[in-house]
Structure formats: structure tokens, C-alpha cells
Scaffold this motif. Structure first.
Motif, mmCIF file in Angstrom:
data_model
loop_
_atom_site.group_PDB
_atom_site.id
_atom_site.type_symbol
_atom_site.label_atom_id
_atom_site.label_comp_id
_atom_site.label_asym_id
_atom_site.label_seq_id
_atom_site.Cartn_x
_atom_site.Cartn_y
_atom_site.Cartn_z
ATOM 1 N N UNK A 38 0.833 -1.204 0.000
ATOM 2 C CA UNK A 38 0.000 0.000 0.000
ATOM 3 C C UNK A 38 0.868 1.255 0.000
ATOM 4 N N UNK A 39 1.913 1.253 0.806
ATOM 5 C CA UNK A 39 2.817 2.402 0.852
ATOM 6 C C UNK A 39 3.510 2.643 -0.478
ATOM 7 N N UNK A 40 3.965 1.568 -1.117
ATOM 8 C CA UNK A 40 4.596 1.712 -2.429
ATOM 9 C C UNK A 40 3.605 2.209 -3.471
ATOM 10 N N UNK A 41 2.357 1.741 -3.384
ATOM 11 C CA UNK A 41 1.309 2.213 -4.300
ATOM 12 C C UNK A 41 1.063 3.711 -4.105
ATOM 13 N N UNK A 42 1.059 4.150 -2.842
ATOM 14 C CA UNK A 42 0.870 5.578 -2.578
ATOM 15 C C UNK A 42 1.982 6.398 -3.224
ATOM 16 N N UNK A 43 3.226 5.964 -3.065
ATOM 17 C CA UNK A 43 4.345 6.694 -3.663
ATOM 18 C C UNK A 43 4.234 6.723 -5.187
ATOM 19 N N UNK A 44 3.861 5.610 -5.785
ATOM 20 C CA UNK A 44 3.696 5.553 -7.236
ATOM 21 C C UNK A 44 2.595 6.509 -7.689
ATOM 22 N N UNK A 45 1.474 6.523 -6.965
ATOM 23 C CA UNK A 45 0.373 7.412 -7.323
ATOM 24 C C UNK A 45 0.772 8.882 -7.216
ATOM 25 N N UNK A 46 1.515 9.205 -6.186
ATOM 26 C CA UNK A 46 1.907 10.596 -5.981
ATOM 27 C C UNK A 46 2.937 11.081 -7.004
ATOM 28 N N UNK A 47 3.550 10.166 -7.730
ATOM 29 C CA UNK A 47 4.520 10.540 -8.752
ATOM 30 C C UNK A 47 3.862 10.796 -10.109
ATOM 31 N N UNK A 48 2.544 10.715 -10.199
ATOM 32 C CA UNK A 48 1.832 10.909 -11.460
ATOM 33 C C UNK A 48 1.969 12.358 -11.931
ATOM 34 N N UNK A 49 1.959 12.537 -13.237
ATOM 35 C CA UNK A 49 2.021 13.871 -13.839
ATOM 36 C C UNK A 49 0.659 14.255 -14.388
ATOM 37 N N UNK A 50 0.505 15.517 -14.713
ATOM 38 C CA UNK A 50 -0.745 16.011 -15.271
ATOM 39 C C UNK A 50 -1.715 16.390 -14.165
ATOM 40 N N UNK A 51 -2.352 17.551 -14.310
ATOM 41 C CA UNK A 51 -3.231 18.079 -13.254
ATOM 42 C C UNK A 51 -4.405 17.147 -12.954
ATOM 43 N N UNK A 52 -5.091 16.685 -13.987
ATOM 44 C CA UNK A 52 -6.257 15.820 -13.763
ATOM 45 C C UNK A 52 -5.853 14.470 -13.168
ATOM 46 N N UNK A 53 -4.813 13.869 -13.743
ATOM 47 C CA UNK A 53 -4.335 12.579 -13.239
ATOM 48 C C UNK A 53 -3.780 12.735 -11.823
ATOM 49 N N UNK A 54 -3.118 13.837 -11.563
ATOM 50 C CA UNK A 54 -2.546 14.079 -10.230
ATOM 51 C C UNK A 54 -3.646 14.218 -9.186
ATOM 52 N N UNK A 55 -4.752 14.883 -9.515
ATOM 53 C CA UNK A 55 -5.855 15.027 -8.561
ATOM 54 C C UNK A 55 -6.452 13.688 -8.170
ATOM 55 N N UNK A 56 -6.694 12.827 -9.145
ATOM 56 C CA UNK A 56 -7.233 11.497 -8.863
ATOM 57 C C UNK A 56 -6.226 10.663 -8.076
ATOM 58 N N UNK A 57 -4.960 10.700 -8.486
ATOM 59 C CA UNK A 57 -3.929 9.932 -7.798
ATOM 60 C C UNK A 57 -3.767 10.386 -6.356
ATOM 61 N N UNK A 58 -3.828 11.685 -6.110
ATOM 62 C CA UNK A 58 -3.704 12.208 -4.744
ATOM 63 C C UNK A 58 -4.874 11.741 -3.890
ATOM 64 N N UNK A 59 -6.076 11.751 -4.450
ATOM 65 C CA UNK A 59 -7.255 11.291 -3.714
ATOM 66 C C UNK A 59 -7.161 9.818 -3.351
ATOM 67 N N UNK A 60 -6.752 8.997 -4.292
ATOM 68 C CA UNK A 60 -6.619 7.566 -4.036
ATOM 69 C C UNK A 60 -5.510 7.315 -3.013
#
Length: 123
Positions: A38-60
Motif C-alpha cells: 500500500x505504501x509503495x502504491x501511494x508513492x507511485x500514485x503521488x509521482x503521477x504527472x498532469x493536473x487531472x491525473x494528479x488530482x485522482x492519484x492524490x485522492x486515491x
């Protein structure tokens, strides 16, 4: 989130303690590995680019600690369960089980980070 289970659970007092049978060790190992993933998934999600993708990734990423650890609060209402090790002294912080306090702090930090991220995105 990834390091806490390794420190708190992966030791001779907990998962590998003499009072823990094979099934308890099975659960302990699954918890440590699941929290790490779960922690590794969080780090991967937070490394996403793009405003729309970043918003969804931050929420997840913010919800992962809640999904992972929030259920432990429910266990307090289930008869026959205990957050304390058998035979060990009850570790408490602020009058609550120390393990739940540490997990709830992780949840609060994740949700607080999400709130700050969303606030910064609106400015």
C-alpha cells in the motif's frame, strides 16, 4: 505507512513471539507485506504527472491509509477482540491503544495532506 508495520510488528514481541502460533504469524506477515505494498502504491500514485491525473492519484493515495487501517477502529466494538498482545502490558497513548493511535495519525496525515494539496491546486 510502509515502515511502521516493519517496526511495530516484525519482531519477537509480536509476529515472531512465543505466544503466536502459525496462523497468527500468517496474519502478521500478511499485514506487514500488505502495508508495504500500500505504501509503495501511494508513492507511485503521488509521482503521477498532469493536473487531472494528479488530482485522482492524490485522492486515491490519501484514501489508502483509511482503507488499510480504518477497520482496526471498528474492532473495538466487536466482542472478543483485543488490540493488545496476550500476556503483554497494554500499551496506551492518550488513553487509547497505542497501535490505533499510530494508525489514526497516519490516516489524519494522509487526509490532511490531501486537503492541503487540493487547497493549493485551487489557488
Amino acid at each position: 505507512m510502509t515502515l511502521v508495520p516493519w517496526i511495530a510488528d516484525w519482531n519477537r514481541r509480536h509476529t515472531f513471539g512465543p505466544g503466536y502460533g502459525p496462523h497468527a504469524r500468517w496474519h502478521g506477515t500478511a499485514e506487514v507485506v500488505g502495508a508495504s505494498w500500500s505504501g509503495l502504491m501511494m508513492l507511485w500514485l503521488l509521482a503521477r504527472d498532469g493536473q487531472r491525473e494528479r488530482g485522482l492519484a492524490t485522492g486515491v493515495a490519501a484514501l489508502l491509509p483509511l482503507l488499510r487501517y480504518g477497520a482496526f477502529n471498528v474492532t473495538l466494538a466487536v466482542p472478543g477482540t483485543s488490540p493488545y498482545e496476550e500476556g503483554g502490558p497494554p500499551l496506551r497513548l492518550l488513553g487509547l491503544p497505542a497501535s490505533l493511535v499510530s494508525q489514526d495519525v497516519l490516516i489524519a496525515l494522509a487526509l490532511g495532506g490531501y486537503w492541503l494539496e487540493r487547497r493549493a491546486a485551487r489557488q
